[in-house]
Design an enzyme around this catalytic site. Sequence first.
Site, PDB file in Angstrom:
ATOM      1  N   HIS A  34      -1.768  -0.595  -3.822  1.00 31.22           N
ATOM      2  CA  HIS A  34      -2.945  -0.962  -3.017  1.00 31.22           C
ATOM      3  C   HIS A  34      -3.143  -2.488  -3.015  1.00 31.22           C
ATOM      4  CE1 HIS A  34      -4.227   3.219  -4.314  1.00 31.22           C
ATOM      5  NE2 HIS A  34      -4.368   3.293  -3.021  1.00 31.22           N
ATOM      6  N   GLY A  72       0.310   1.870   3.605  1.00 25.00           N
ATOM      7  CA  GLY A  72       1.548   1.928   2.839  1.00 25.00           C
ATOM      8  C   GLY A  72       2.582   2.831   3.513  1.00 25.00           C
TER       9      GLY A  72
END
Length: 281
Positions: A37, A147
């Site tokens: 993250h 992602g």
Amino acid sequence: MQTFTSIAELRRQIAEWRRQDLRIAFVPTMGNLHAGHLHLVHEARRQADKVVASIFVNPTQFGPGEDFERYPRTEQQDRAMLSDAGCDALFLPAVQEIYPQGAATQITVGNLNNILCGAHRPGHFDGVALVVCKLLNMVQPDRLLLGEKDFQQLAVIRQMVADLNIPVQICGVPTVRDADGLALSSRNGYLTVRQRQLAPLLYQVLRDVQEAVIGGRGDYRQLSEQQQSRLNEAGFAVDYVQICRQNDLQAAEVGDHELVILVAARLGATRLIDNLAFRKP
Ligand code: PAF
């Protein structure tokens, strides 16, 4: 870093940044943050003037019996990590703020919602599409960073953004891995010591399939089945190992070049996913 819990307050800040002609990048998360993250936040920082992150454990993307209740909530730690990473604003809404009573609209990305993970988690991608669409309407960012580990999620969101003409540029960010190859995931925290030792086999399988395909094997279905058995014998319960085309996630054929190998498998109660995208010469 400022924290907003209401859409109205968040919008006021965004409008102020817009008046100043600042570019905004957005990183949506469900919290329990890890280096993957933070990599998204750093990338967002590089691409825009202001970075907004959200933490919202989205109930609509969890099926009955999945881990919504026990999904790790680590707000204090997450706030500190986001602030240190250079995030400007954190949106931390309650469930009623995102889903007020009476909300009825759904979003189904029809060609992608029921294959691969969608076949094993019915409704999951509808929930993801809905919450991301709502968050994009709230934040109205120039860029959305996601992602690549959630390859199918990224494909679903790209398709939704194109179909609904949402004015945002999507940026897929490469997967961050531990030294032994395991893709970072909030769900890795559920693994026992023994399961954690076993988990990197997922990435090994992806690399072995890639090597076999580049080496000339064209029997994709048999190759996938062999690797599925290998994982099952090692102690995983495999949902799928599949070689797909990157553009539409349909089963790849020998003449295709832009490929992605996707895997989903459970270790005990923990479901792990991973993928490896590559070009076959
Ligand atoms: O990838 C996630 O963490 C979630 O699916 C997302 C994109 C934040 C939507 O809830």
